[in-house]
Write a protein that holds these residues in place. Structure first.
Motif, PDB file in Angstrom:
ATOM      1  N   UNK A   1       0.814  -1.208   0.008  1.00 35.49           N
ATOM      2  CA  UNK A   1      -0.133   0.143  -0.156  1.00 35.49           C
ATOM      3  C   UNK A   1       0.979   1.345   0.058  1.00 35.49           C
ATOM      4  N   UNK A   2       1.880   1.513   0.751  1.00 32.80           N
ATOM      5  CA  UNK A   2       2.854   2.577   0.771  1.00 32.80           C
ATOM      6  C   UNK A   2       3.515   2.552  -0.543  1.00 32.80           C
ATOM      7  N   UNK A   3       3.973   1.756  -1.188  1.00 33.97           N
ATOM      8  CA  UNK A   3       4.660   1.873  -2.149  1.00 33.97           C
ATOM      9  C   UNK A   3       3.748   1.938  -3.212  1.00 33.97           C
ATOM     10  N   UNK A   4       2.770   1.589  -3.633  1.00 33.16           N
ATOM     11  CA  UNK A   4       1.796   1.872  -4.674  1.00 33.16           C
ATOM     12  C   UNK A   4       1.155   3.259  -4.464  1.00 33.16           C
ATOM     13  N   UNK A   5       0.613   3.552  -3.367  1.00 30.43           N
ATOM     14  CA  UNK A   5       0.112   5.010  -3.014  1.00 30.43           C
ATOM     15  C   UNK A   5       1.368   6.199  -3.230  1.00 30.43           C
ATOM     16  N   UNK A   6       2.458   5.603  -2.697  1.00 31.83           N
ATOM     17  CA  UNK A   6       3.500   6.800  -2.725  1.00 31.83           C
ATOM     18  C   UNK A   6       4.128   6.987  -4.008  1.00 31.83           C
ATOM     19  N   UNK A   7       4.298   5.842  -4.846  1.00 29.13           N
ATOM     20  CA  UNK A   7       4.586   6.075  -6.185  1.00 29.13           C
ATOM     21  C   UNK A   7       3.757   6.785  -7.056  1.00 29.13           C
ATOM     22  N   UNK A   8       2.283   6.475  -7.001  1.00 29.63           N
ATOM     23  CA  UNK A   8       1.293   7.193  -7.756  1.00 29.63           C
ATOM     24  C   UNK A   8       1.449   8.768  -7.252  1.00 29.63           C
ATOM     25  N   UNK A   9       1.452   8.852  -6.032  1.00 33.60           N
ATOM     26  CA  UNK A   9       1.292  10.277  -5.516  1.00 33.60           C
ATOM     27  C   UNK A   9       2.664  11.243  -6.106  1.00 33.60           C
TER      28      UNK A   9
END
Length: 314
Positions: free
Chosen positions: A158-166
């Protein structure tokens, strides 16, 4: 002889009165909207299918509070990753190196062009592509290997996906802030002997923050709500906690109302913090008043200096 002097107008009789224009339909539309809104609220409040006592009892249960804690953790960590990555990508977009510009543009094209839900599922199932992550020193036996499933947990995915998308969206916000700074600021920093990177760190970025901070607050609120998407990978955030509870007691609407209340409360706090930061930035934009010591010294200096007369004699 004709007297050309005009009589003075009588202000008591000739005074103009301003009469406000009436808007009867404005009041009619306001009453209609108020009645419709009141009807919707009353329909929910008086519905026999919603047990409001259960809503109040589940607001502070341990499972819900643990979900709120993970929601806040995901929001802060993923937003921090997005901000750092956005600054790096924005600087790469403005770089004179065509390879860096191409890599940054390709990153934005991929992460802005695909839904964040797909990205979350992709990172959670990364083990299907790479069953293990290994690192070895060439021509030696030194190194380590770890299974991807143990490394990419639901929270990590979740952190990787949300952070990279943001980071892709923050890159455009930061780039817009950098473009808002006049080219003369960069030229002046170069004239003083600064390198391009020093001018970016010490001159351009501090001024661009006035433009970057307000939309970053909006992105933080969006990140808070986007954390609910990680419920598809069973990360125990607020929505997942609510789903696990109503899967047992079948109070679906009641638990969704509980989650909505907490999301509204957290979004309201974030909005208030954003408004405070914007007010502080508005103060920075104004011309600050000199300290009272400086004003007093200037006043004494003006009293001691002789004031010249119109003919040049004192």
């Amino acid at each position: 002889m004709i007297n050309s002097t005009l009589p003075e107008p009588n202000t008591d009789q000739d005074e103009l009165r301003t009469i406000a224009r009436r808007h009867p339909w404005r009041w009619v539309s306001a009453l209609v909207a108020l009645a419709a809104g009141s009807g919707i609220v009353w329909a929910f409040a008086s519905s026999p299918n919603i047990v409001w006592s259960e809503v109040g009892s589940y607001l502070t249960t341990r499972s819900i509070l643990e979900g709120i804690g993970l929601t806040l953790l995901l929001t802060l960590v993923a937003q921090s990753v997005g901000i750092v990555g956005g600054v790096v990508l924005a600087v790469m977009r403005r770089s004179r190196n065509p390879v860096l510009r191409m890599i940054s543009g390709l990153y934005l094209w991929i992460f802005r062009g695909t839904p964040v839900l797909i990205q979350i599922i992709f990172w959670y199932n990364l083990a299907l592509i790479f069953p293990a992550v290994a690192l070895h020193v060439p021509f030696t036996s030194f190194g380590f290997s770890v299974e991807t499933n143990s490394l990419i947990t639901p929270v990590a995915a979740a952190i990787v996906a949300l952070g990279l998308n943001e980071a892709a969206y923050m890159a455009e916000i930061v780039r817009g802030g950098l473009l808002s700074v006049e080219q003369g600021q960069s030229d002046a920093a170069t004239t003083l002997g600064m390198t391009r990177s020093q001018a970016m760190r010490h001159v351009i970025l501090p001024q661009a923050l006035r433009t970057i901070v307000p939309p970053t607050g909006n992105e933080l609120i969006n990140m808070l709500k986007n954390t609910s998407l990680v419920s598809v990978i069973a990360a125990h955030e607020l929505l997942t906690a609510s789903q696990q509870v109503y899967a047992v007691n079948y109070l679906v609407i009641e638990l969704l109302i509980v989650a909505s209340i907490w999301y509204l409360a957290l979004s309201t706090v974030a909005s208030l913090a954003q408004a405070y930061l914007e007010r502080r930035l508005q103060v920075v934009l104004r011309v600050r008043q000199q300290p009272w010591t400086t004003r007093a010294a200037n006043h004494l200096a003006s009293l001691r200096s002789p004031s010249p007369t119109s003919d040049g004699k004192s």
